[in-house]
Design a protein around this motif. Structure first.
Motif, PDB file in Angstrom:
ATOM      1  N   ALA A  12      36.766  10.022  -4.999  1.00 46.02           N
ATOM      2  CA  ALA A  12      37.866   9.164  -4.571  1.00 46.02           C
ATOM      3  C   ALA A  12      37.460   8.246  -3.431  1.00 46.02           C
ATOM      4  O   ALA A  12      37.998   7.132  -3.290  1.00 46.02           O
ATOM      5  N   ASN A  13      36.496   8.674  -2.630  1.00 40.89           N
ATOM      6  CA  ASN A  13      36.100   7.914  -1.449  1.00 40.89           C
ATOM      7  C   ASN A  13      34.853   7.061  -1.645  1.00 40.89           C
ATOM      8  O   ASN A  13      34.629   6.117  -0.888  1.00 40.89           O
ATOM      9  N   VAL A  14      34.049   7.396  -2.623  1.00 36.70           N
ATOM     10  CA  VAL A  14      32.786   6.684  -2.864  1.00 36.70           C
ATOM     11  C   VAL A  14      32.756   6.251  -4.331  1.00 36.70           C
ATOM     12  O   VAL A  14      32.968   7.081  -5.221  1.00 36.70           O
ATOM     13  N   ASP A  15      32.471   4.984  -4.562  1.00 36.54           N
ATOM     14  CA  ASP A  15      32.447   4.467  -5.938  1.00 36.54           C
ATOM     15  C   ASP A  15      31.099   4.776  -6.579  1.00 36.54           C
ATOM     16  O   ASP A  15      30.251   3.906  -6.763  1.00 36.54           O
ATOM     17  N   LEU A  16      30.942   6.030  -6.964  1.00 34.86           N
ATOM     18  CA  LEU A  16      29.661   6.459  -7.519  1.00 34.86           C
ATOM     19  C   LEU A  16      29.426   5.875  -8.905  1.00 34.86           C
ATOM     20  O   LEU A  16      28.284   5.561  -9.263  1.00 34.86           O
ATOM     21  N   HIS A  17      30.480   5.718  -9.685  1.00 37.93           N
ATOM     22  CA  HIS A  17      30.284   5.120 -11.005  1.00 37.93           C
ATOM     23  C   HIS A  17      29.949   3.631 -10.875  1.00 37.93           C
ATOM     24  O   HIS A  17      29.160   3.091 -11.669  1.00 37.93           O
ATOM     25  N   GLY A  18      30.512   2.969  -9.871  1.00 34.25           N
ATOM     26  CA  GLY A  18      30.127   1.583  -9.608  1.00 34.25           C
ATOM     27  C   GLY A  18      28.672   1.481  -9.176  1.00 34.25           C
ATOM     28  O   GLY A  18      27.952   0.558  -9.592  1.00 34.25           O
ATOM     29  N   MET A  19      28.236   2.426  -8.346  1.00 33.68           N
ATOM     30  CA  MET A  19      26.822   2.499  -7.963  1.00 33.68           C
ATOM     31  C   MET A  19      25.952   2.661  -9.208  1.00 33.68           C
ATOM     32  O   MET A  19      24.928   1.965  -9.367  1.00 33.68           O
ATOM     33  N   ASN A  20      26.369   3.546 -10.097  1.00 34.81           N
ATOM     34  CA  ASN A  20      25.581   3.796 -11.300  1.00 34.81           C
ATOM     35  C   ASN A  20      25.546   2.573 -12.214  1.00 34.81           C
ATOM     36  O   ASN A  20      24.519   2.290 -12.842  1.00 34.81           O
ATOM     37  N   ASP A  21      26.664   1.831 -12.281  1.00 34.47           N
ATOM     38  CA  ASP A  21      26.677   0.597 -13.071  1.00 34.47           C
ATOM     39  C   ASP A  21      25.627  -0.381 -12.567  1.00 34.47           C
ATOM     40  O   ASP A  21      24.970  -1.083 -13.363  1.00 34.47           O
ATOM     41  N   ARG A  22      25.468  -0.469 -11.249  1.00 40.22           N
ATOM     42  CA  ARG A  22      24.472  -1.396 -10.696  1.00 40.22           C
ATOM     43  C   ARG A  22      23.057  -0.962 -11.063  1.00 40.22           C
ATOM     44  O   ARG A  22      22.198  -1.806 -11.355  1.00 40.22           O
ATOM     45  N   VAL A  23      22.816   0.346 -11.088  1.00 43.39           N
ATOM     46  CA  VAL A  23      21.526   0.855 -11.566  1.00 43.39           C
ATOM     47  C   VAL A  23      21.347   0.493 -13.042  1.00 43.39           C
ATOM     48  O   VAL A  23      20.274   0.033 -13.461  1.00 43.39           O
ATOM     49  N   ASP A  24      22.406   0.673 -13.826  1.00 46.40           N
ATOM     50  CA  ASP A  24      22.330   0.367 -15.252  1.00 46.40           C
ATOM     51  C   ASP A  24      22.116  -1.116 -15.513  1.00 46.40           C
ATOM     52  O   ASP A  24      21.627  -1.496 -16.582  1.00 46.40           O
ATOM     53  N   MET A  25      22.473  -1.961 -14.544  1.00 48.22           N
ATOM     54  CA  MET A  25      22.246  -3.404 -14.694  1.00 48.22           C
ATOM     55  C   MET A  25      20.862  -3.831 -14.222  1.00 48.22           C
ATOM     56  O   MET A  25      20.520  -5.003 -14.284  1.00 48.22           O
ATOM     57  N   GLY A  26      20.075  -2.861 -13.722  1.00 48.43           N
ATOM     58  CA  GLY A  26      18.689  -3.162 -13.405  1.00 48.43           C
ATOM     59  C   GLY A  26      18.285  -2.981 -11.963  1.00 48.43           C
ATOM     60  O   GLY A  26      17.112  -3.159 -11.623  1.00 48.43           O
ATOM     61  N   GLU A  27      19.236  -2.632 -11.077  1.00 45.66           N
ATOM     62  CA  GLU A  27      18.846  -2.413  -9.689  1.00 45.66           C
ATOM     63  C   GLU A  27      18.054  -1.106  -9.573  1.00 45.66           C
ATOM     64  O   GLU A  27      18.189  -0.194 -10.396  1.00 45.66           O
ATOM     65  N   ASP A  64      16.571   3.050  -4.461  1.00 47.62           N
ATOM     66  CA  ASP A  64      17.121   2.192  -3.417  1.00 47.62           C
ATOM     67  C   ASP A  64      18.643   2.192  -3.438  1.00 47.62           C
ATOM     68  O   ASP A  64      19.294   2.233  -2.385  1.00 47.62           O
ATOM     69  N   MET A  65      19.222   2.143  -4.625  1.00 51.97           N
ATOM     70  CA  MET A  65      20.670   2.055  -4.755  1.00 51.97           C
ATOM     71  C   MET A  65      21.341   3.340  -4.274  1.00 51.97           C
ATOM     72  O   MET A  65      22.325   3.294  -3.519  1.00 51.97           O
ATOM     73  N   VAL A  66      20.830   4.485  -4.685  1.00 54.89           N
ATOM     74  CA  VAL A  66      21.448   5.749  -4.285  1.00 54.89           C
ATOM     75  C   VAL A  66      21.281   5.977  -2.792  1.00 54.89           C
ATOM     76  O   VAL A  66      22.231   6.375  -2.096  1.00 54.89           O
ATOM     77  N   MET A  67      20.107   5.710  -2.261  1.00 53.86           N
ATOM     78  CA  MET A  67      19.882   5.958  -0.839  1.00 53.86           C
ATOM     79  C   MET A  67      20.708   4.999   0.024  1.00 53.86           C
ATOM     80  O   MET A  67      21.226   5.392   1.077  1.00 53.86           O
ATOM     81  N   ALA A  68      20.858   3.766  -0.408  1.00 50.57           N
ATOM     82  CA  ALA A  68      21.700   2.825   0.329  1.00 50.57           C
ATOM     83  C   ALA A  68      23.154   3.279   0.318  1.00 50.57           C
ATOM     84  O   ALA A  68      23.872   3.156   1.330  1.00 50.57           O
ATOM     85  N   THR A  69      23.610   3.809  -0.802  1.00 50.40           N
ATOM     86  CA  THR A  69      24.984   4.313  -0.888  1.00 50.40           C
ATOM     87  C   THR A  69      25.161   5.522   0.017  1.00 50.40           C
ATOM     88  O   THR A  69      26.197   5.661   0.693  1.00 50.40           O
ATOM     89  N   ALA A  70      24.170   6.395   0.051  1.00 48.71           N
ATOM     90  CA  ALA A  70      24.237   7.554   0.945  1.00 48.71           C
ATOM     91  C   ALA A  70      24.275   7.108   2.402  1.00 48.71           C
ATOM     92  O   ALA A  70      25.083   7.617   3.199  1.00 48.71           O
ATOM     93  N   GLU A  77      25.487  14.963  -0.381  1.00 47.90           N
ATOM     94  CA  GLU A  77      25.956  15.089  -1.759  1.00 47.90           C
ATOM     95  C   GLU A  77      25.521  13.882  -2.602  1.00 47.90           C
ATOM     96  O   GLU A  77      25.118  14.038  -3.752  1.00 47.90           O
ATOM     97  N   ILE A  78      25.621  12.684  -2.030  1.00 47.14           N
ATOM     98  CA  ILE A  78      25.228  11.486  -2.772  1.00 47.14           C
ATOM     99  C   ILE A  78      23.749  11.532  -3.120  1.00 47.14           C
ATOM    100  O   ILE A  78      23.344  11.135  -4.225  1.00 47.14           O
ATOM    101  N   ARG A  79      22.943  12.038  -2.228  1.00 49.22           N
ATOM    102  CA  ARG A  79      21.507  12.104  -2.504  1.00 49.22           C
ATOM    103  C   ARG A  79      21.194  13.039  -3.673  1.00 49.22           C
ATOM    104  O   ARG A  79      20.168  12.885  -4.337  1.00 49.22           O
ATOM    105  N   LEU A  80      22.092  13.977  -3.942  1.00 52.67           N
ATOM    106  CA  LEU A  80      21.905  14.822  -5.117  1.00 52.67           C
ATOM    107  C   LEU A  80      21.936  13.997  -6.402  1.00 52.67           C
ATOM    108  O   LEU A  80      21.312  14.391  -7.401  1.00 52.67           O
ATOM    109  N   TRP A  81      22.682  12.877  -6.375  1.00 52.23           N
ATOM    110  CA  TRP A  81      22.715  12.003  -7.565  1.00 52.23           C
ATOM    111  C   TRP A  81      21.299  11.525  -7.901  1.00 52.23           C
ATOM    112  O   TRP A  81      20.966  11.325  -9.066  1.00 52.23           O
ATOM    113  N   HIS A  82      20.486  11.378  -6.880  1.00 54.92           N
ATOM    114  CA  HIS A  82      19.091  10.985  -7.077  1.00 54.92           C
ATOM    115  C   HIS A  82      18.213  12.204  -7.374  1.00 54.92           C
ATOM    116  O   HIS A  82      17.498  12.245  -8.378  1.00 54.92           O
ATOM    117  N   ASP A  83      18.287  13.201  -6.495  1.00 52.45           N
ATOM    118  CA  ASP A  83      17.320  14.288  -6.553  1.00 52.45           C
ATOM    119  C   ASP A  83      17.528  15.213  -7.742  1.00 52.45           C
ATOM    120  O   ASP A  83      16.570  15.831  -8.227  1.00 52.45           O
TER     121      ASP A  83
END
Length: 206
Positions: free
Chosen positions: A37-52, A56-62, A71-77
């Motif tokens: 609810a507080n972090v747009d993780l699916h929006g972050m993932n969309d940016r990765v899916d578009m080529g970012e 870099d994207m996950v760590m910047a979001t964290a 917790e966000i870094r778990l999305w990467h690790d």
């Protein structure tokens, strides 16, 4: 027109993609709901899916969300734990189609780096006759452009194609271009559709 190629989405069609389920198992449902609810993780993932860049994207979001950074870094690790397991019958259907000489394409929202991670675990992801991976294309479904790019590169369009995807908005975009479509809910339903289209026999679709 005879169907000349079968187009598969990957997430929730060939491999399960369930970030919420993963985080529920690691941090609990209540904290996961608060984080999403507080972090747009699916929006972050969309940016990765578009080529970012994935890292870099996950760590910047964290870094931008220090209250949730571990917790966000778990999305990467532990990303591969969200993209699991393979949907075995769907993979068998893909291979059965190819064994009969029917070309099978991917059309998937997937990052450049995350695709490589997944393909090391799921070798079938290197076995499509043609790959249409959003991270390399710079556009994601359901944008009509990604469907146009597949048509332009493959030379196929309209009812020469049949496409399965678990998202209704992606199916609607394909249907608007005249493609045959199947909204994926389970591999049994997809198998039945392939049988109905004459692409596989009942025995081949097991």
């Amino acid at each position: 027109m005879t169907i000349k190629a079968v187009v598969f989405d990957i997430g929730n069609v060939l491999i399960e993609w369930q970030p919420e389920r993963f985080f529920d198992s690691v941090i609990g449902g209540q904290r996961r709901r608060e984080m999403f609810a507080n972090v747009d993780l699916h929006g972050m993932n969309d940016r990765v899916d578009m080529g970012e860049n994935f890292t870099d994207m996950v760590m910047a979001t964290a870094d931008a969300n220090p209250d949730w950074a571990p917790e966000i870094r778990l999305w990467h690790d532990r990303w591969i734990d969200m993209a699991a397991p393979a949907i075995d019958r769907s993979v068998r259907l893909m291979k059965a189609l190819q064994a009969k000489g029917t070309p099978v394409f991917s059309l998937t929202n997937f990052g450049i780096q995350t695709y490589d991670i997944a393909a090391r675990v799921y070798p079938f992801m290197r076995e499509f006759d043609r790959d249409f991976i959003s991270g390399h294309m710079g556009v994601i479904k359901p944008d009509p452009q990604i469907f146009q790019m597949l048509e332009d590169e493959s030379g196929l369009s309209g009812d020469a194609l049949i496409f399965t995807d678990d998202r209704a908005d992606n199916i609607a975009s394909a249907k608007a271009r005249g493609w045959n479509t199947h909204l994926f809910s389970d591999p049994a339903g997809w198998a039945d559709r392939l049988i109905a289209e004459g692409l596989l026999s009942e025995e081949e679709a097991q």
